[in-house]
Every structure is written in structure tokens, then in C-alpha cells.
Design an enzyme around this catalytic site. Structure first.
Site, PDB file in Angstrom:
ATOM      1  N   LYS A  78      32.706  31.681  16.405  1.00 35.79           N
ATOM      2  CA  LYS A  78      32.740  30.928  17.424  1.00 35.79           C
ATOM      3  C   LYS A  78      33.982  31.418  18.621  1.00 35.79           C
ATOM      4  CE  LYS A  78      33.409  26.198  19.428  1.00 35.79           C
ATOM      5  NZ  LYS A  78      33.831  24.788  19.387  1.00 35.79           N
ATOM      6  N   SER A 158      30.379  21.334  21.079  1.00 33.64           N
ATOM      7  CA  SER A 158      30.691  22.476  21.693  1.00 33.64           C
ATOM      8  C   SER A 158      30.233  23.777  20.973  1.00 33.64           C
ATOM      9  CB  SER A 158      31.871  22.600  22.173  1.00 33.64           C
ATOM     10  OG  SER A 158      32.795  22.881  20.892  1.00 33.64           O
ATOM     11  N   SER A 182      32.481  18.470  17.733  1.00 29.27           N
ATOM     12  CA  SER A 182      31.901  19.737  18.113  1.00 29.27           C
ATOM     13  C   SER A 182      31.361  20.741  16.889  1.00 29.27           C
ATOM     14  CB  SER A 182      32.970  20.569  18.925  1.00 29.27           C
ATOM     15  OG  SER A 182      32.892  20.176  20.350  1.00 29.27           O
TER      16      SER A 182
END
Lengths: 492, 490
Positions: A78, A158, A182
């Protein structure tokens, strides 16, 4: 599609050990998959050369009989984790072409254990969002589509790039971060496994901060075993993070015994929320039945402050974010918009650099910390947060873990909620409590809805008892026998 | 605070007497090898931006880790100020934007500081002492430095200072004159230096004071205060207070009101100027730093630091008075600086303590001033002074000769014994030699001897002078006196 990309992380390790294929072959298959999946927009930065170099080094180690725990496993990161020499964006324009000179603790532990770096994954800007639509690099597309429908769905957020990449078989696992859901919400939206460990389990050092008291890194994989393998490398005490826990990291795979007999599983009555689709309730009931059948004891419990969780979260998280994001001022790194005065430079830089959602949260956070409002909002929220944590402490006197839905719905369509922040925030209703209480929580795919979209269940455990969480998740995974996968519509 | 008489601190205005009320916030840089939350070094005067870690520069994902040395220093300082040590304290973020504040917030302590209420005794010129209350001491990060004079249109930023640990030491509004405020800063600096927790070098910015001043009619409630920021010497603290109090009195006597505001002192123009009003004050949005857990101190940690504290100036002064028989004034002069006190004790050990005090505070300190030496750099050592005192005590040197020898010591840096040997500055105590000199003087001045014997006692001084001249000043004056008295009688 190459079969190599369909392997689980655990099976890939077995295959590498058996010399069925090389790390280079495994990496090449994934690099090709990544290159063919640009439609999904899951990656912000692709690092194919690095992947192949890592893989060759891995093959050499294995040839010398020095294989590491994750040796040769292609992972993607990420883009909230700082990676040495590789551009790190947090999916924000404000970081410009910022390229860290340092590597986050979590990712450096993955490389220490032999993992192969495929690239950096898209996300909501500064991890603020539940649909991966706030990214400065454009939205990520969910590999899943409704049966008979080509409408683009969001992958959740997210960690939307991470979820999409794992679900689309672009990597064997990905790192995520979870501040209010997330990891778990996008995992549920894409039919994969994601665990948010206990706060303090993984070091936050080198991860771009969103809300420091809530942020926690975790693995996103296609199986519970894979999550256990990855978490073992990611977790551990880090003296560079004062909030990191000085506790030994167990071999989480040993917890996957398949045996939940005698475990007491709590079903929080407050999680039966009006307006949540019936199929979510049915899935939850199904989960209860599976665990009962496996010998677990089901008990209804009460978490009385559940309804206060979202409001509390949306005070605490923006408050911390408003302060954490103050350093993005154009002075030392990242993008700078010139101004005639210092305030003008700040205003132009931050106005141009931050997207709408980030600006909204900075404003909320600044407001709730302001003189005259602090007591009514931030301080009150901290008190409620303690009550929420106490709810769990009380509950864990009766039960060993809690079973709940992961999300209030399946993946929704792109653009469906992006105009309505409150509707978007409601996505976190089942997940934020674990962050506020600092507890480990796992999302595991448990079935498909009537439109053929994956749905997830959530297991919440006691602090630092990831093992029980994984054990229960593993049993659900087996019972659900979730084998559905998105078709390859995105592949060019 | 108890006060014997307010009269001394009252200012006469055109409409009657006024009283100043002064409180100080002193920022003292903690002596530590590395910064409060990072491993970067703290050495003063390095090239810009060479002592900066990624944490100090506020890079993404960087996290603070408390430097235990700084915690110990704050606790030691708190103990030295007789203050309560808070075993539970919290670091907060003080949020504001400035180019030399990399994180966009300063990590400080707001509601729960590491040190609570304490007190300090200040000594005034008239020999009286007062107690000033300490409100609190907290730890915080320093900011970097903006350099506005390096480029016509840009400012440069030096982050060497960013993240260095500061102790903010806040006093109660207990001071009533510039002198008291000056004495407070000096005494605080002395204590910090004794403890080794701050070097107290105000010219390097290691200690800076924010001065809160208000005025009121004696006996009335506090007036509205103004805060004068960042005053960097004791002299300026005192000057700033005087001009600010005068400014406020002038406004009040003209029927005006004091606006609560932050002001700057301009020593060149001898005035304070408004920096920002209360309305323009920052809203710092303090909240507990989520990157740091509350700071919990083990009582045993505090006890160990307490047991290890050095003797502090007040205790040392009391001991010098009691054990060495020094006057409170001399004792005060000696303990004002730990090096002076240590030097004195080294000289006085096993010697006449008062004689030692006279030499240290007198000729020795004078030599430091005139030569630009410090105790550490002075070529005249405690051993030299001990030797000199021994030479006085055993009669080798008279007081006058000793001063002569000391002057040579200042010039040549030699040991006194060596000087005495080489230059033959030995006092003559051999009664035979003195008797011979007296006989010679009496022989040469038979008329004066007759006059003396007929009652002209005043001539005694003449004979002393002549004998000393005859002996080139080396004769022991006491022996000369004694022998002269006997021999002149005949």
C-alpha cells in the site's frame, strides 16, 4: 492466466521449496499480471525490475539452502508505507515525487524475510475514504462485478488497491493499513482475507500517519493461512515506535488448528442495525451456525456504546489527522506552490495538494480541537472511546471473541456514495469499534450476495489474541468454502 | 510570598504609588547529547542543517521516541527547585504553522507537566532573601531557526535546533521589582548549572525568558499583564521590566487601559513594542500526542536521582557560613558558581578558611577579571593559593609580601614557593637580623631616639619605616614592632 498467480501464498512457498518453479518464474508471472491489469488502476508505482532482482536473490538464497520465511513471495505494498528509493505518494498530490531515504519497519521486515516487491498500491488519499475514490491517481476498480452487469464497483477503501490486487491475482498478498476499517471493508468487498492486528502489534514507523492512535498495518491475502504467514513477518516490537508492543510474535499458523470447540463467541445485539440489508443478517446467521456446528458456544452480548462509535471515530480520527497532516507544508519535501508570503505559500500548497476529502477532514479535525469546542467534541469523544473499550473488556469476561458482519453492504457502484460523505462514513459502522478499542479484527469472505458479490464476516478478538481470531476465521473459511473469484474482464 | 516591607518595591507615579507584579517563564535548554525525541546531536554552533534527523525534519511516517536523559534532567531540575515530581505526565501537541516548525506542531506538555509546584530562594543586594514560587516545569521541543538575512526575498531555515529539549520553568507572579526578577534569573541559572541540567549560556540562547509584567496600586488585585517574549540576558530582563512597568503606569495614569498582549523588548531603543494582541493569539489546539504514551516514572527512578543530587547553592552557602565561619555575603559570592565554590573548598581545605575566602574572593577573582581567565583556565591553581596561604601562615610572607608574590604569580604563572626562592621575597623573622637592623637605625638616628624617649611616641612609626627600609620590606612587621618597642625603651 498463469496458474502461478492462482496459488495461495502458502502453496507458493511449498512449490518454491519443492523447486516446482523458481521465484523468478513466480515473480515474472505476477509482473505480467500487474502489467495486464492497468485497467484496475490498483498500482501507483510498479517495480518490475526490483521484483525480478528480488526474485533472483531469492532463488540464490534458496539454492544455498538459506531460504527465509517468505522467500520469493511476490507482494505489493500500500503506498502509505515509505519505501526506500521508491516514490511514496499516500495517493496525494501534496507529496509530489517524494522518494523516501528510508524503509518502513513493516516493509523492511517483509524484505528481511525474503519477500519480493512488485510495487506500490493505490489507496484513498492519506487513507481517508471507503471506496478508493479519493486517490489523486484516480479510483481503483473492483475486480468483481455484479452478475450480468458491467457497472464498475468500488473495491472499498482505503486499502482499495491492495484489495483489488490480491483479489485479481496480481500479487500473493499485500500490505494494508486500517484506521477505521481500511483493511477489513475492502477485503470484504473483494472476497479476500484481511486482518487488522491489535494496536501496537505492527510498528507504525515509516507509515504515513493518518490517525496515530488508530492506525495499524496488517496483511491482505486470499486465505487465512496466508494472512497468518504474512502477519508473522509484519508484526513485532519496534523501539522506534513508542506505541509498539514489546511482546513476542507467535507462529500464527500454529493457531490454525481447525478446532474451536468450547470457544465462546459473542454476538453483539447492538450490531443488528436497522437499514442493513437482510442478506448481511442472513450471512451473519450462517456464520453463527457454522461456528455452532464446529463446537463453539454462541452467546448474545451487549456492547452498549456501539451507536456512539461512528461519531466518536469521526471526531478522533480527523482531529489527529489535522495535526498529522500539518507537516505537508511545501517547506522541506513534496510539492510546493510558491507564494509571496509564508501563509500564501501554505495556502496555495495545501489547497492544491490536498483533495476534497482530506481537506474536509482537516477542517473537521481543526474544528473539534479548537478553543471552546475541545471539551464538547474531542474530550467527550475520548471519554466515549474509553467507554467503548470498556464495553469490550466487559464482553471478554463472557466470551473469547466476537462475530459480526464486516460491512453493512456488498461493494457499491463507483460514484454512488462519493457525493454523500455521511453515507460513505456509514460503511465503517461495523469496523471502527475495533480501532477505537485497539483490538484485533479479521474480515474473512463468507459468501456471495444475490448479485454475485462477495460478503465478509468479521471476527474481533481480545488485545494481542490474533491467534484466536485467526483460528476462528480459519474455521469460517473452511465452512464457507469460498471459491468464487472474479472473471478476468480487466485483462488486456 | 512573605514580604517584610513593600516600601522598597513601590514606584511613585504622578498620581501615587504603584507596585509591579512580575512572573517569569524561563526556557532552559536541557544539557543532553541528543535531542528530546531523536538521536540527532545538540552541539551548539554546527553548520546549518547538519544536526537534523528525519524525525526533527518532520518527514512522513517518522515517530518521536522519548530521550530518557532529558527526562532525568527535568526531574533533577524539579528536585533542585524543591518541586513536586509528577509520576504521570503527558506530552501534548501544540499546533501552529511556521516554516521552522517542521511537524506543524511542537511536542510540549500542557495540562500534565512532569514537574509541579516548587520554590526558590532569591538573595537581594540588601542582604534579604525572598521565596519565589515555581508553578511548574515542563519539557518541550525547541523549534528551528529562520534566517531572514541570507537572501533578498527568501528565508532560510536551519533545523539544527529543532527538537532540542527545553525545560519551560514558570514562576508564580511573586516578584515585585526588576531587581528581584534579575536575582531570580541569576539564581535559577546557578541552580541549573549546579545540577548540570542547563549550561545557562544566555548569549547562546540556552536560556531565554518570557517576562510577564503588570502594575497595580499596592494592596489591589492584579492588573492586566503583558508578556515580553524571548528576553536573552539578565540585564535586558531588568531593563524590559522597568520600561514596561513605566509604560503601563503612564497609560493608567492618563486614564487608559492596558491591553493584554505579547510584546517584544528592543534594547537599542529601550522600549517594548506590541507583537500581537490577545485577539491575534494563536489557538494552539493542544491535544495529547498520540505518538507517545503517557510518561510514567518509577518512584525508584526519582529516588535514585534525588540521592545523586549535588549540594545546591542554598545548602552550600549555609554550610560555608556554619563550617567556615564566612560572612553570608562572602559565602553568597562563592556559591554563586559551582566552580568558585569548589575552588574555594580546595583552597580552604585544612587552611584558615576566612583567609582563604579573602584570597579567593579578593585577589584571585580580581586576577580572573583582569586577565580574562575563568576558574577552569586560570594558570593560578588552588594548590598555588594553598601554598601562598601556607607561606603567610608560617610567617614566610607578610600580607604585603604575599600580595607582591601574587602579582608575580599572575605574571609568570609560577608557584609561590618558587617565586619566594628565586626573588628572595622571604619575610625576615630572624630576631637577630631584625635586632641588628634596629640597632643600625637607632645608631643613625640618635637624636630621634632621644626625642622618642622623652615622650614623642609618634616617632615610633618613623622607626618602623626605617627598619623595614633597612630590611628591604622583608622583615616580619609584628616582630619589628615588638623588638622596636623593647629596644627603644632602652
Amino acid at each position: 492466466m498463469s496458474a502461478l498467480t492462482d496459488l495461495s501464498l502458502a502453496d507458493a512457498l511449498t512449490g518454491l521449496a519443492a523447486k516446482d518453479f523458481s521465484a523468478r518464474e513466480l515473480a515474472t508471472a505476477h509482473v505480467e499480471a500487474v502489467a495486464a491489469a492497468s485497467t484496475l488502476n490498483a498500482f501507483v508505482v510498479e517495480t518490475p525490475e526490483r521484483a525480478l532482482a528480488d526474485a533472483e536473490a531469492s532463488d540464490a538464497r534458496r539454492a544455498r539452502g538459506e531460504a527465509l520465511p517468505l522467500d520469493g513471495i511476490p507482494l505489493a505494498i500500500k503506498d502509505l508505507f515509505c519505501t526506500k528509493g521508491i516514490r511514496t505518494t499516500a495517493a496525494s498530490r501534496i507529496l509530489g515525487d517524494f522518494t523516501p531515504t528510508y524503509e518502513s519497519t513493516v516493509t523492511s521486515q517483509l524484505w528481511r524475510d525474503g519477500a519480493v516487491m512488485l510495487g506500490k498500491l493505490n489507496l484513498d488519499e492519506f487513507a481517508m475514504g471507503s471506496s478508493n475514490e479519493t486517490s489523486a491517481f484516480g479510483p481503483v476498480k473492483n475486480p468483481w462485478r455484479r452478475t450480468g452487469d458491467t457497472a464498475v464497483l468500488v473495491p472499498g477503501g482505503s486499502s482499495g488497491g491492495s484489495a483489488a490486487a490480491v483479489a485479481a491475482r496480481l500479487c500473493l498478498g499485500a500490505t494494508g493499513t486500517d484506521t477505521g476499517g481500511s483493511i477489513r471493508q475492502p477485503a470484504a468487498f473483494t472476497g479476500i482475507v484481511g486482518i487488522k492486528p491489535t494496536y501496537g502489534r505492527c510498528s507504525r514507523w515509516g507509515i504515513v500517519a493518518f490517525a496515530s492512535s488508530l492506525d495499524q498495518a496488517g496483511p491482505m491475502t486470499r486465505t487465512v493461512t496466508d494472512a497468518a504467514l504474512m502477519l508473522r513477518s509484519m508484526a513485532g516490537h519496534d523501539p522506534k515506535d513508542s506505541t509498539s508492543a514489546n511482546r513476542a510474535v507467535p507462529d500464527y499458523t500454529k493457531a490454525l488448528t481447525g478446532d474451536v470447540r468450547g470457544l465462546k463467541i459473542g454476538i453483539p445485539k447492538e450490531y443488528r442495525i436497522e437499514g442493513v440489508p437482510a442478506e448481511i443478517g442472513r450471512l451473519w446467521e450462517q456464520g453463527i451456525e457454522w461456528l455452532k456446528a464446529a463446537g463453539a458456544e454462541i452467546r448474545e452480548i451487549s456492547l452498549p456504546h456501539t451507536s456512539q462509535s461512528l461519531p466518536t471515530y469521526y471526531i478522533v480520527a480527523p482531529a489527529e489527522a489535522s495535526s498529522n497532516l500539518a507537516r505537508y507544508d511545501g517547506v522541506r519535501f513534496g510539492a510546493r506552490q510558491p507564494g509571496r508570503t509564508l501563509p500564501e505559500m501554505y495556502e496555495k500548497t495545501r489547497g492544491a495538494g490536498f483533495g476534497r476529502e482530506v481537506r474536509r477532514r482537516i477542517l473537521i479535525g481543526t474544528y473539534v480541537l479548537s478553543a471552546g469546542y475541545y471539551d464538547a467534541y474531542y474530550l467527550k469523544a475520548q471519554k466515549v472511546r474509553s467507554l467503548i473499550a470498556r464495553d469490550f473488556t466487559e464482553a471478554y469476561k463472557e466470551v473469547d471473541a466476537i462475530l459480526a458482519p464486516a460491512t453493512p453492504s456488498a461493494a457499491f457502484a463507483a460514484g454512488e456514495k462519493s457525493a454523500d460523505p455521511l453515507a460513505m462514513y456509514l460503511n465503517d459502522v461495523f469496523t471502527v469499534t475495533a480501532n477505537l478499542a485497539g483490538l484485533p479484527a479479521l474480515a474473512v469472505p463468507a459468501g456471495l450476495n444475490s448479485q454475485g458479490l462477495p460478503l465478509g464476516l468479521q471476527v474481533i478478538g481480545r488485545a494481542f489474541d490474533e491467534e484466536t481470531v485467526l483460528r476462528i476465521g480459519h474455521v469460517i473459511e473452511k465452512a464457507a468454502a469460498f471459491t468464487a473469484r472474479p472473471d478476468n474482464w480487466w485483462r488486456v | 510570598m512573605a514580604r517584610e516591607s513593600a516600601a522598597a518595591t513601590v514606584i511613585e507615579g504622578a498620581t501615587g504609588p504603584w507596585e509591579m507584579v512580575i512572573g517569569l517563564e524561563v526556557h532552559a535548554q536541557v544539557v543532553s547529547v541528543s535531542k528530546l525525541f531523536s538521536g540527532a546531536p545538540t552541539v551548539f554552533g554546527a553548520e546549518p542543517n547538519t544536526q537534523v534527523s528525519l524525525i526533527d525534519a518532520g518527514f512522513p511516517g517518522m515517530l518521536p521516541v522519548i530521550n530518557e536523559v532529558c527526562i532525568a534532567q527535568a526531574v533533577r531540575t524539579g528536585l533542585g527547585l524543591q518541586a513536586q515530581i509528577n509520576l504521570h505526565s503527558v506530552f501534548d501537541r501544540k499546533n501552529y504553522f511556521y516554516a521552522d516548525l517542521p511537524q506543524g506542531y511542537q511536542i510540549s506538555q500542557y495540562l500534565q507537566p512532569i514537574v509541579g509546584m516548587g520554590s526558590m530562594i532569591i538573595d537581594l543586594a540588601d542582604g534579604t532573601s525572598r521565596t519565589v514560587g515555581i508553578t511548574r516545569l515542563h519539557l518541550e521541543q525547541d523549534a528551528g531557526k529562520s534566517l531572514h538575512d541570507q537572501h533578498p526575498s527568501l528565508s532560510y531555515i536551519d533545523l539544527n535546533r529543532a527538537g532540542i529539549a527545553l525545560m519551560e520553568i514558570v514562576s508564580e507572579p511573586d516578584m515585585r521589582s526588576a531587581e528581584e526578577a534579575g536575582a531570580y534569573v541569576k539564581k535559577l541559572r546557578t541552580i541549573l548549572r549546579y545540577l548540570g541540567t542547563c549550561d545557562g549560556n544566555m548569549e547562546e540562547g540556552s536560556m531565554r525568558a518570557d517576562v510577564n509584567v503588570s502594575v497595580r496600586r499596592p494592596g489591589e488585585p492584579y492588573g492586566t499583564r503583558c508578556e515580553i517574549k524571548n528576553v536573552n540576558s539578565v540585564r535586558y530582563v531588568m531593563q524590559a521590566i522597568e520600561v514596561e512597568a513605566r509604560r503601563q503606569i503612564d497609560i493608567l495614569e492618563a486614564g487608559g487601559k492596558i491591553a493584554q498582549e505579547t510584546r517584544l523588548f528592543d534594547p537599542g531603543r529601550g522600549e517594548t513594542r506590541s507583537m500581537r494582541s490577545k485577539e491575534e493569539a494563536h489557538d494552539y489546539r493542544y491535544f495529547p500526542d498520540p505518538d507517545l504514551l503517557p510518561l510514567i516514572l518509577d518512584p525508584a527512578f526519582v529516588e535514585a536521582l534525588k540521592a545523586d543530587l549535588p549540594e545546591l547553592p542554598d545548602a552550600k552557602k549555609a554550610r560555608f557560613v556554619a563550617d567556615y565561619g564566612l560572612s553570608p555575603y562572602d559565602a553568597g559570592v562563592l556559591v554563586a558558581d559551582r566552580a568558585s565554590a569548589d575552588f574555594y573548598e580546595a583552597v580552604a581545605k585544612g587552611r584558615d578558611a576566612r583567609l582563604a575566602a579573602n584570597w579567593v574572593t579578593g585577589d584571585f577573582f580580581a586576577s580572573l577579571n583582569s586577565q580574562g581567565w575563568t576558574i577552569e583556565t586560570s594558570p593560578i591553581t588552588a594548590d598555588h593559593l594553598r601554598e601562598l596561604i601556607d607561606l603567610i601562615t608560617d610567617g614566610t610572607l607578610s600580607g604585603r609580601l604575599a600580595k607582591e608574590v601574587f602579582e608575580v604569580m599572575v605574571e609568570t604563572h609560577q608557584a609561590p614557593g618558587q617565586i619566594v626562592e628565586e626573588r628572595g621575597l622571604r619575610q625576615v623573622t630572624d630576631t637577630g637580623a631584625i635586632e641588628a637592623a634596629i640597632t643600625a637605625v637607632m645608631g643613625a638616628n640618635a637624636d630621634k631616639v632621644a626625642q622618642y624617649r622623652s615622650g614623642k611616641d609618634k616617632l615610633f612609626g618613623f622607626f618602623v619605616g626605617q627598619v623595614m627600609k633597612q630590611t628591604e620590606g622583608k622583615a616580619n612587621p609584628a616582630a619589628v614592632n615588638e623588638l622596636l618597642l623593647t629596644m627603644l625603651k632602652g
